[in-house]
Design a protein around this motif. Sequence first.
Motif, mmCIF file in Angstrom:
data_model
loop_
_atom_site.group_PDB
_atom_site.id
_atom_site.type_symbol
_atom_site.label_atom_id
_atom_site.label_comp_id
_atom_site.label_asym_id
_atom_site.label_seq_id
_atom_site.Cartn_x
_atom_site.Cartn_y
_atom_site.Cartn_z
ATOM 1 N N LYS A 1 21.106 -14.571 14.240
ATOM 2 C CA LYS A 1 21.011 -15.786 15.507
ATOM 3 C C LYS A 1 20.256 -15.058 16.488
ATOM 4 C CE LYS A 1 23.312 -18.769 13.170
ATOM 5 N NZ LYS A 1 22.632 -19.170 11.912
ATOM 6 N N ILE A 2 19.322 -14.080 16.351
ATOM 7 C CA ILE A 2 18.668 -13.474 17.628
ATOM 8 C C ILE A 2 17.388 -14.314 17.875
ATOM 9 C CG2 ILE A 2 16.944 -11.704 17.859
ATOM 10 C CD1 ILE A 2 18.910 -9.941 15.852
ATOM 11 N N PRO A 3 17.178 -14.499 19.365
ATOM 12 C CA PRO A 3 16.296 -15.393 19.785
ATOM 13 C C PRO A 3 14.817 -14.847 19.022
ATOM 14 C CG PRO A 3 17.588 -14.565 21.447
ATOM 15 C CD PRO A 3 18.122 -13.827 20.279
ATOM 16 N N ARG A 4 13.941 -15.845 18.872
ATOM 17 C CA ARG A 4 12.884 -15.566 18.199
ATOM 18 C C ARG A 4 12.051 -14.618 18.618
ATOM 19 N NH1 ARG A 4 10.684 -17.780 13.814
ATOM 20 N NH2 ARG A 4 8.510 -17.020 13.613
ATOM 21 N N ALA A 5 11.702 -14.477 20.063
ATOM 22 C CA ALA A 5 10.796 -13.537 20.575
ATOM 23 C C ALA A 5 11.387 -12.123 20.373
ATOM 24 C CB ALA A 5 10.719 -14.013 22.125
ATOM 25 N N GLU A 6 12.619 -11.966 20.571
ATOM 26 C CA GLU A 6 13.183 -10.626 20.480
ATOM 27 C C GLU A 6 13.048 -10.142 19.099
ATOM 28 O OE1 GLU A 6 17.606 -8.904 20.480
ATOM 29 O OE2 GLU A 6 17.438 -10.678 22.005
ATOM 30 N N ALA A 7 13.331 -11.354 18.273
ATOM 31 C CA ALA A 7 13.158 -10.983 16.838
ATOM 32 C C ALA A 7 11.610 -10.519 16.245
ATOM 33 C CB ALA A 7 13.816 -12.290 15.854
ATOM 34 N N GLU A 8 10.661 -11.098 16.803
ATOM 35 C CA GLU A 8 9.367 -10.647 16.655
ATOM 36 C C GLU A 8 9.147 -9.430 17.070
ATOM 37 O OE1 GLU A 8 6.347 -13.302 17.672
ATOM 38 O OE2 GLU A 8 6.944 -14.962 16.392
ATOM 39 N N GLN A 9 9.685 -9.088 18.463
ATOM 40 C CA GLN A 9 9.526 -7.750 18.951
ATOM 41 C C GLN A 9 9.950 -6.579 18.035
ATOM 42 O OE1 GLN A 9 10.668 -7.163 23.130
ATOM 43 N NE2 GLN A 9 10.051 -5.114 22.981
ATOM 44 N N THR A 10 11.263 -6.956 17.541
ATOM 45 C CA THR A 10 11.959 -5.899 16.599
ATOM 46 C C THR A 10 11.001 -5.709 15.347
ATOM 47 O OG1 THR A 10 14.278 -6.745 17.419
ATOM 48 C CG2 THR A 10 13.994 -5.720 15.417
ATOM 49 N N ALA A 11 10.633 -6.880 14.841
ATOM 50 C CA ALA A 11 9.875 -6.932 13.555
ATOM 51 C C ALA A 11 8.534 -6.091 13.835
ATOM 52 C CB ALA A 11 9.501 -8.479 13.107
ATOM 53 N N ARG A 12 7.934 -6.226 14.907
ATOM 54 C CA ARG A 12 6.711 -5.316 14.931
ATOM 55 C C ARG A 12 6.831 -3.871 15.312
ATOM 56 N NH1 ARG A 12 2.410 -8.528 15.589
ATOM 57 N NH2 ARG A 12 2.587 -10.742 16.199
ATOM 58 N N GLU A 13 7.961 -3.471 16.142
ATOM 59 C CA GLU A 13 8.323 -2.431 16.167
ATOM 60 C C GLU A 13 8.685 -1.573 14.743
ATOM 61 O OE1 GLU A 13 11.663 -2.501 19.064
ATOM 62 O OE2 GLU A 13 10.235 -3.066 20.700
ATOM 63 N N LEU A 14 9.371 -2.414 13.916
ATOM 64 C CA LEU A 14 9.683 -1.921 12.576
ATOM 65 C C LEU A 14 8.667 -1.860 11.820
ATOM 66 C CD1 LEU A 14 13.078 -3.569 12.167
ATOM 67 C CD2 LEU A 14 13.035 -1.234 12.210
ATOM 68 N N LEU A 15 7.898 -2.544 11.749
ATOM 69 C CA LEU A 15 6.381 -2.596 10.967
ATOM 70 C C LEU A 15 5.859 -1.195 11.449
ATOM 71 C CD1 LEU A 15 5.552 -6.318 10.567
ATOM 72 C CD2 LEU A 15 6.393 -4.937 8.897
ATOM 73 N N GLU A 16 5.646 -1.178 12.553
ATOM 74 C CA GLU A 16 4.945 -0.230 13.166
ATOM 75 C C GLU A 16 5.515 1.375 12.456
ATOM 76 O OE1 GLU A 16 2.099 2.465 15.172
ATOM 77 O OE2 GLU A 16 2.260 0.101 15.826
ATOM 78 N N ARG A 17 7.060 1.223 12.569
ATOM 79 C CA ARG A 17 7.853 2.570 12.130
ATOM 80 C C ARG A 17 7.477 2.745 10.718
ATOM 81 N NH1 ARG A 17 14.411 2.362 12.976
ATOM 82 N NH2 ARG A 17 14.759 3.910 11.726
ATOM 83 N N VAL A 18 7.320 1.675 9.805
ATOM 84 C CA VAL A 18 7.017 1.946 8.323
ATOM 85 C C VAL A 18 5.603 2.139 7.953
ATOM 86 C CG1 VAL A 18 9.212 0.912 7.632
ATOM 87 C CG2 VAL A 18 7.498 -0.597 7.789
ATOM 88 N N GLY A 19 4.769 1.992 9.080
ATOM 89 C CA GLY A 19 3.279 2.284 8.869
ATOM 90 C C GLY A 19 2.554 0.964 8.480
ATOM 91 N N VAL A 20 2.996 -0.174 8.723
ATOM 92 C CA VAL A 20 2.290 -1.617 8.250
ATOM 93 C C VAL A 20 2.103 -2.289 9.301
ATOM 94 C CG1 VAL A 20 2.662 -1.178 5.864
ATOM 95 C CG2 VAL A 20 4.465 -2.431 7.229
ATOM 96 N N ALA A 21 1.939 -1.908 10.366
ATOM 97 C CA ALA A 21 1.963 -2.709 11.676
ATOM 98 C C ALA A 21 0.658 -3.624 11.588
ATOM 99 C CB ALA A 21 1.937 -2.112 12.934
#
Length: 255
Positions: free
Chosen positions: A120-140
């Motif tokens: 139940k995380i707000p969408r904008a926050e979820a997207e930011q987290t997603a982009r950070e994690l994709l960066e972290r695993v090298g597929v941003a």
Amino acid sequence: MTETTVSDSKAAPLVVLSGVNKHFGALHVLQDIDLEIAQGEVVVLIGPSGSGKSTLCRTINRLETVDSGTITLDGRPLPAEGKELARLRAEVGMVFQSFNLFAHKTVLENVVLGQVKVRKIPRAEAEQTARELLERVGVAAQADKFPSQLSGGQQQRVAIARALAMNPKVMLFDEPTSALDPEMINEVLEVMRSLAAEGMTMVVVTHEMGFARSAANRVLFMADGRIVEENTPEAFFTAPRSDRAKDFLSKILHH
């Protein structure tokens, strides 16, 4: 009795399996499994096919139910079903052999979805987290692509990011590299190594002995549904105690 008064979470194990048994029909796949996993520990399960490694891994988030015994996560027994089970699955990230990504959703959406729906995380926050994690695993750079446009190694790294997005207490990896082409295995193992170094609690079923040696705190060798031997990687690989482990290692390490 000091055990009951310990409030420090580090003192209490994060995952506890006690007297766990599991049958598939006549096959006794898990036999009286007792296992404690500390917070921040990386436990690698190895052993021959059919030894119960994947089943053991899958019981920790109730993808497999057990016939007897108890499993607790952070001091609480695993819930049976419903909303509590969905919450448990969010706290226990799982990465499989196959990537299990939603084919019709973009990479970004795959990592956003569970955060919004389950956490139940707000969408904008979820997207930011997603982009950070994709960066972290090298597929941003792949965020707007669909899974089918990615290599197997990239898809598996997205699957790891998706599991991490739920902020899990423990990550389970069930042979995460066995479906990958050889040149892609290392890019996934590198992500897993960095998670281990950052203190993520991990249970990893793998045939990658180099990873077991370099990243595990503890190696568990399983055969015939039992934990036959457990030790530090160094001790296990240089001086296995059981005949089963010696035999297994001689076959895979090609001495």
